[in-house]
Enzyme design. Structure first.
Site, PDB file in Angstrom:
ATOM      1  N   ASN A 206      37.475  43.541  38.951  1.00  0.00           N
ATOM      2  CA  ASN A 206      36.365  43.211  39.133  1.00  0.00           C
ATOM      3  C   ASN A 206      35.159  44.037  38.276  1.00  0.00           C
ATOM      4  OD1 ASN A 206      37.193  40.638  39.907  1.00  0.00           O
ATOM      5  ND2 ASN A 206      36.477  41.224  42.038  1.00  0.00           N
ATOM      6  N   CYS A 258      31.604  37.908  45.311  1.00  0.00           N
ATOM      7  CA  CYS A 258      32.808  39.604  44.345  1.00  0.00           C
ATOM      8  C   CYS A 258      32.410  40.450  44.169  1.00  0.00           C
ATOM      9  CB  CYS A 258      33.848  38.362  44.342  1.00  0.00           C
ATOM     10  SG  CYS A 258      34.792  37.153  45.328  1.00  0.00           S
TER      11      CYS A 258
END
Ligand code: UDX
Length: 431
Positions: A206, A258
């Site tokens: 991420n 996220c």
């Protein structure tokens, strides 16, 4: 296998429905009674492409049941998948309270040996600590695996079946084989490693994707200043196979449940471990500034925002989801209102979500993009929903007021055509 999935967010629910459709017997738990009541009626509480169909199929075949009680989920089960939220706290830490609650329930209630699979995003090191807790306090043997997910909201079902890789972090082969069994019908490389490395893979993935976005946004900002066009630059960079074409779309930056929390979480984890992750800090800063910069562009173009009306198209953090968590649009609307503007916001599915977190007497909503343009001085396209891509711009011009400003926060509109029609067009890094 008998599998219990704790948490019915978009990860837990997608995992539960996909595993049930692969033939496993799934027991899905959430402490939110309202969600459970909806799910028992076959209604999904989130907007996720293809999920309701999967749920209905699993319910018809009797492969999935829902409950708000965790106790029954820990009895007669082979596996417990933890998929509860790990939100960011105000100071950027990872809030582990939901994970800890589930772990304590397992310690208290598990009566037969079982395998715990961690799908929640947890700081590297968590799994090792949990293993120690299970070993010293649980009444039965508990094996453990970190099995991070890489599902995108809105495309989560597709991603489940078409993932690039399945990461399995565990200290023993038998557990690894059990986890692989979950994905027996999925054709993807299954990579086994130690628990802490698997936890790190999730954060690093991420953080890297967020870095690509902030990088291309900085290049776009520079393009504006030197007279280059990001439309030419980004695809040409992406053609280098070492770089790749994905996540090079310049615009308002990343939002969602996220990237923002995982980047701030990793930054906190780094500091906590005595490491100054300067690149990551810049990625976060660039993303925040990208929102401020667009407000500055609107303010400059309209002179002063008092008594100006701005239509904002798109509220969710990206198309095909109703999720407005950390959505650039919501932040920008707050800035615009603070600067004195009247905002009319439009979104196909996310209006109720915004009303749930934020209302103001200078903020109106309309699901019809044309209606939002009535008497507006500017349009900001904040989320590239397909509904906004093929509109009748002659009609829009007739509804708007001078200076017919169009701010394309995602670089998806035809800048030349709009300029030829008499709109003032501003994109991100488009010359
Ligand atoms: C992300 C990861 O992709 C997924 O693997 C992980 O498990 C969860 O987080 P998601 O949050 O659903 O998924 O969104 P994603 O589609 O990855 O986009 C994230 C944000 O980045 C969006 O706000 C999007 O608009 C933005 N983005 C994405 C860009 O600004 N530019 C790009 O080039 C790509």
């Amino acid at each position: 296998m008998n599998i219990s999935v704790i948490g019915t967010g978009y990860i837990g629910l997608v995992a539960a429905c996909c595993l049930a459709n692969s033939g496993h017997q799934v027991f899905s738990v959430d402490k939110d009674l309202d969600k459970i009541e909806k799910l028992n009626r076959g209604v999904i509480p989130i907007y996720e492409e293809g999920l309701e169909t999967l749920l209905n199929k699993a319910q018809q075949s009797g492969k999935i049941t829902f409950s708000s009680e965790i106790g029954p989920a820990l009895i007669n089960t082979d596996m417990v998948i933890i998929a509860v939220g790990t939100p960011a706290t105000a100071d950027g830490r990872v809030d582990m309270s939901y994970v800890n609650d589930v772990a304590e329930s397992i310690i208290d209630l598990a009566a037969y040996p079982l395998t715990v699979i961690m799908k929640s995003t947890v700081p590297p090191g968590t799994g090792k600590l949990l293993c120690k807790r299970f070993f010293s306090r649980a009444k039965v043997p508990i094996s453990y695996s970190s099995n991070p997910e890489f599902l995108r909201e809105g495309k989560a079902v597709w991603d489940w079946y078409n993932t690039d890789r399945i990461v399995i972090g565990t200290e023993n082969q038998e557990t690894a084989e059990k986890v692989m069994e979950l994905y027996r019908d999925i054709d993807a490389p299954k990579i086994c490693m130690d628990i802490t490395s698997a936890e790190m893979v999730k954060y690093a993935s991420n953080a890297f994707l967020a870095t690509k976005i902030s990088f291309i946004n900085e290049i776009a900002n520079l393009c504006e200043r030197v007279g280059a066009s990001i439309d030419a630059v980004a695809p040409a960079i992406g053609m280098d196979q070492r770089i790749g074409p994905h996540f090079l779309q310049a615009g308002l930056g990343y939002g969602g449940s996220c990237f923002p929390k995982d980047t701030t979480g990793l930054d906190y984890i780094s500091s906590f471990n005595g490491y100054h992750f300067s690149l990551l800090k810049s990625v976060i800063e660039v993303n925040t500034n990208q929102r401020v910069m667009i407000v500055r562009k609107i303010t400059q173009a309209l002179d002063d925002l008092h008594d100006k009306k701005v239509a904002v198209w798109g509220l969710s953090f990206k198309p095909d989801t109703d999720d407005v968590r950390e959505a650039p649009a919501v932040d920008i609307i707050k800035h615009l209102i603070a600067e004195g503007a009247h905002v009319v916001a439009c979104d196909p599915v996310a209006i109720d979500q915004v009303k749930g977190v934020f209302t103001h007497n200078r903020l109106d909503f309309n699901t019809n993009p044309y209606e939002t343009c009535r008497e507006s001085n500017a349009i900001l396209l904040a989320t590239e929903w397909s509904q906004f891509l093929n509109l009748d711009w002659i009609r829009i011009k007739g509804l708007m007021k001078s200076p017919y400003l169009v701010i394309d926060g995602r670089n998806v509109l035809d800048d030349k055509t709009l300029q030829n029609m008499g709109f003032s067009y501003i994109g991100v890094g488009r010359s």
